[in-house]
Scaffold this active site. Sequence first.
Site, PDB file in Angstrom:
ATOM      1  N   GLY A 107     -16.528   7.055   2.369  1.00 29.58           N
ATOM      2  CA  GLY A 107     -15.279   7.493   1.747  1.00 29.58           C
ATOM      3  C   GLY A 107     -15.505   8.717   0.889  1.00 29.58           C
ATOM      4  O   GLY A 107     -15.811   9.804   1.398  1.00 29.58           O
ATOM      5  N   VAL A 108     -15.449   8.520  -0.408  1.00 28.59           N
ATOM      6  CA  VAL A 108     -15.574   9.638  -1.364  1.00 28.59           C
ATOM      7  C   VAL A 108     -16.864  10.426  -1.144  1.00 28.59           C
ATOM      8  O   VAL A 108     -16.903  11.643  -1.282  1.00 28.59           O
ATOM      9  CB  VAL A 108     -15.525   9.085  -2.814  1.00 28.59           C
ATOM     10  CG1 VAL A 108     -15.946  10.119  -3.846  1.00 28.59           C
ATOM     11  CG2 VAL A 108     -14.139   8.548  -3.120  1.00 28.59           C
ATOM     12  N   GLY A 139     -11.960   3.782  -4.551  1.00 24.54           N
ATOM     13  CA  GLY A 139     -12.393   3.188  -3.289  1.00 24.54           C
ATOM     14  C   GLY A 139     -12.729   1.711  -3.400  1.00 24.54           C
ATOM     15  O   GLY A 139     -12.100   0.957  -4.134  1.00 24.54           O
ATOM     16  N   VAL A 140     -13.775   1.332  -2.653  1.00 22.21           N
ATOM     17  CA  VAL A 140     -14.122  -0.099  -2.647  1.00 22.21           C
ATOM     18  C   VAL A 140     -14.650  -0.535  -4.017  1.00 22.21           C
ATOM     19  O   VAL A 140     -14.457  -1.672  -4.443  1.00 22.21           O
ATOM     20  CB  VAL A 140     -15.140  -0.397  -1.522  1.00 22.21           C
ATOM     21  CG1 VAL A 140     -16.512   0.171  -1.796  1.00 22.21           C
ATOM     22  CG2 VAL A 140     -15.226  -1.896  -1.238  1.00 22.21           C
ATOM     23  N   ASP A 141     -15.280   0.397  -4.741  1.00 23.46           N
ATOM     24  CA  ASP A 141     -15.763   0.108  -6.102  1.00 23.46           C
ATOM     25  C   ASP A 141     -14.585  -0.294  -6.988  1.00 23.46           C
ATOM     26  O   ASP A 141     -14.611  -1.300  -7.703  1.00 23.46           O
ATOM     27  CB  ASP A 141     -16.427   1.371  -6.644  1.00 23.46           C
ATOM     28  CG  ASP A 141     -17.279   1.136  -7.881  1.00 23.46           C
ATOM     29  OD1 ASP A 141     -17.629   2.125  -8.539  1.00 23.46           O
ATOM     30  OD2 ASP A 141     -17.591  -0.034  -8.187  1.00 23.46           O
ATOM     31  N   ASN A 182     -21.237   4.016  -8.000  1.00 23.48           N
ATOM     32  CA  ASN A 182     -21.879   5.272  -8.385  1.00 23.48           C
ATOM     33  C   ASN A 182     -22.941   4.925  -9.430  1.00 23.48           C
ATOM     34  O   ASN A 182     -23.009   3.800  -9.902  1.00 23.48           O
ATOM     35  CB  ASN A 182     -20.855   6.284  -8.930  1.00 23.48           C
ATOM     36  CG  ASN A 182     -20.125   5.760 -10.135  1.00 23.48           C
ATOM     37  OD1 ASN A 182     -20.733   5.486 -11.167  1.00 23.48           O
ATOM     38  ND2 ASN A 182     -18.832   5.560  -9.999  1.00 23.48           N
ATOM     39  N   ASP A 236     -10.690  -6.743   3.996  1.00 26.47           N
ATOM     40  CA  ASP A 236     -10.868  -6.377   2.589  1.00 26.47           C
ATOM     41  C   ASP A 236     -12.082  -7.128   2.062  1.00 26.47           C
ATOM     42  O   ASP A 236     -12.091  -8.365   2.041  1.00 26.47           O
ATOM     43  CB  ASP A 236      -9.599  -6.782   1.816  1.00 26.47           C
ATOM     44  CG  ASP A 236      -9.648  -6.393   0.358  1.00 26.47           C
ATOM     45  OD1 ASP A 236      -8.576  -6.291  -0.260  1.00 26.47           O
ATOM     46  OD2 ASP A 236     -10.767  -6.193  -0.165  1.00 26.47           O
ATOM     47  N   ILE A 237     -13.089  -6.406   1.664  1.00 29.16           N
ATOM     48  CA  ILE A 237     -14.346  -7.064   1.250  1.00 29.16           C
ATOM     49  C   ILE A 237     -14.138  -7.942   0.017  1.00 29.16           C
ATOM     50  O   ILE A 237     -14.881  -8.908  -0.174  1.00 29.16           O
ATOM     51  CB  ILE A 237     -15.446  -6.010   1.033  1.00 29.16           C
ATOM     52  CG1 ILE A 237     -16.825  -6.664   1.108  1.00 29.16           C
ATOM     53  CG2 ILE A 237     -15.258  -5.251  -0.291  1.00 29.16           C
ATOM     54  CD1 ILE A 237     -17.963  -5.685   1.264  1.00 29.16           C
TER      55      ILE A 237
HETATM   56  N1  APR Z   1     -12.801  -3.428   1.513  1.00 32.58           N
HETATM   57  C1  APR Z   1     -13.656  -2.872   2.407  1.00 32.58           C
HETATM   58  N2  APR Z   1     -13.853  -1.546   2.510  1.00 32.58           N
HETATM   59  C2  APR Z   1     -13.132  -0.743   1.683  1.00 32.58           C
HETATM   60  C3  APR Z   1     -12.228  -1.255   0.714  1.00 32.58           C
HETATM   61  C4  APR Z   1     -12.081  -2.660   0.660  1.00 32.58           C
HETATM   62  N3  APR Z   1     -11.253  -3.245  -0.213  1.00 32.58           N
HETATM   63  N4  APR Z   1     -11.686  -0.197   0.049  1.00 32.58           N
HETATM   64  C5  APR Z   1     -12.223   0.914   0.575  1.00 32.58           C
HETATM   65  N5  APR Z   1     -13.084   0.601   1.564  1.00 32.58           N
HETATM   66  C6  APR Z   1     -13.879   1.482   2.416  1.00 32.58           C
HETATM   67  C7  APR Z   1     -13.446   2.913   2.549  1.00 32.58           C
HETATM   68  O1  APR Z   1     -12.339   3.031   3.440  1.00 32.58           O
HETATM   69  C8  APR Z   1     -14.722   3.539   3.103  1.00 32.58           C
HETATM   70  O2  APR Z   1     -14.802   3.358   4.512  1.00 32.58           O
HETATM   71  O3  APR Z   1     -15.182   1.570   1.868  1.00 32.58           O
HETATM   72  C9  APR Z   1     -15.836   2.710   2.440  1.00 32.58           C
HETATM   73  C10 APR Z   1     -16.600   3.427   1.338  1.00 32.58           C
HETATM   74  O4  APR Z   1     -15.739   4.353   0.671  1.00 32.58           O
HETATM   75  P1  APR Z   1     -15.784   4.538  -0.928  1.00 32.58           P
HETATM   76  O5  APR Z   1     -15.293   3.316  -1.575  1.00 32.58           O
HETATM   77  O6  APR Z   1     -15.113   5.831  -1.232  1.00 32.58           O
HETATM   78  O7  APR Z   1     -17.343   4.625  -1.270  1.00 32.58           O
HETATM   79  P2  APR Z   1     -18.341   5.869  -1.137  1.00 32.58           P
HETATM   80  O8  APR Z   1     -17.967   6.810  -0.043  1.00 32.58           O
HETATM   81  O9  APR Z   1     -19.716   5.265  -1.106  1.00 32.58           O
HETATM   82  O10 APR Z   1     -18.135   6.665  -2.519  1.00 32.58           O
HETATM   83  C11 APR Z   1     -18.585   6.048  -3.711  1.00 32.58           C
HETATM   84  O11 APR Z   1     -16.516   6.510  -4.780  1.00 32.58           O
HETATM   85  O12 APR Z   1     -15.146   4.899  -5.547  1.00 32.58           O
HETATM   86  C12 APR Z   1     -16.097   5.786  -5.929  1.00 32.58           C
HETATM   87  O13 APR Z   1     -17.184   4.756  -7.807  1.00 32.58           O
HETATM   88  C13 APR Z   1     -17.336   5.104  -6.444  1.00 32.58           C
HETATM   89  O14 APR Z   1     -18.263   7.151  -7.208  1.00 32.58           O
HETATM   90  C14 APR Z   1     -18.357   6.164  -6.203  1.00 32.58           C
HETATM   91  C15 APR Z   1     -17.917   6.745  -4.864  1.00 32.58           C
END
Ligand code: APR
Length: 179
Positions: free
Chosen positions: A123-124, A31-33, A23, A9-10
């Site tokens: 992810g998203v 997600g991670v955001d 974003n 977990d980052i």
């Molecule tokens: N620690 C590490 N990695 C994580 C964590 C965490 N706590 N939570 C999620 N992830 C991973 C996901 O499993 C994925 O592999 O981070 C990676 C990126 O996924 P997203 O968070 O969905 O990011 P992204 O694909 O870049 O989409 C960004 O999603 O959450 C929204 O606000 C964000 O609109 C933006 C979009």
Amino acid sequence: MDITIVEGDITEQQIDAIVDAANSSLTGGGGVDGAIHAAAGPELLSHCRALREEAWPDGLPPGEAAATPAGRLPATHVIHTVGPNRHAGETDPAVLTSCFRRSLEVAVEIDAVRVAFPAIGAGVYGWAGADVAEAARSALDEIAADTTGRFDALEEVRFVLFDGATAEAFRTAFAGGAR
Ligand code: APR
């Protein structure tokens, strides 16, 4: 510079800076955001709002990066970057490479020598883990080839992956890749 690949977990990383896959609005999301904003507390959103007003009134463009303090996180800084959204037709992997490179350029500017990345875009925003890993590898290859010395202070780049498949994709991309 050490390159480490871990599953975890980052938000728990005790490190100079963690990178947020944000974003363009910089107002949080899922997600991670979402995890980073939840762990950092509301002050992170305040810092992001100030960043918007002072530097990025129209939003942070895909491929760009910018740093704020990290609120309650164990990290000192959050480097916000915006991946290309495949679902919105943003399919150029060079933008993803730019996320990794620009984040490390910003890290150097804020004297962060140990930086943790999630799998930006995986992810998203719809990118395959292997494509993200390749983009990360390309960015680090560019940095290794940089002769200006501006990246010499970097001590560690840590990829913190949230699932085994993505971690494996990063291990494959970086296999045998001594810098
Ligand atoms: N620690 C590490 N990695 C994580 C964590 C965490 N706590 N939570 C999620 N992830 C991973 C996901 O499993 C994925 O592999 O981070 C990676 C990126 O996924 P997203 O968070 O969905 O990011 P992204 O694909 O870049 O989409 C960004 O999603 O959450 C929204 O606000 C964000 O609109 C933006 C979009």
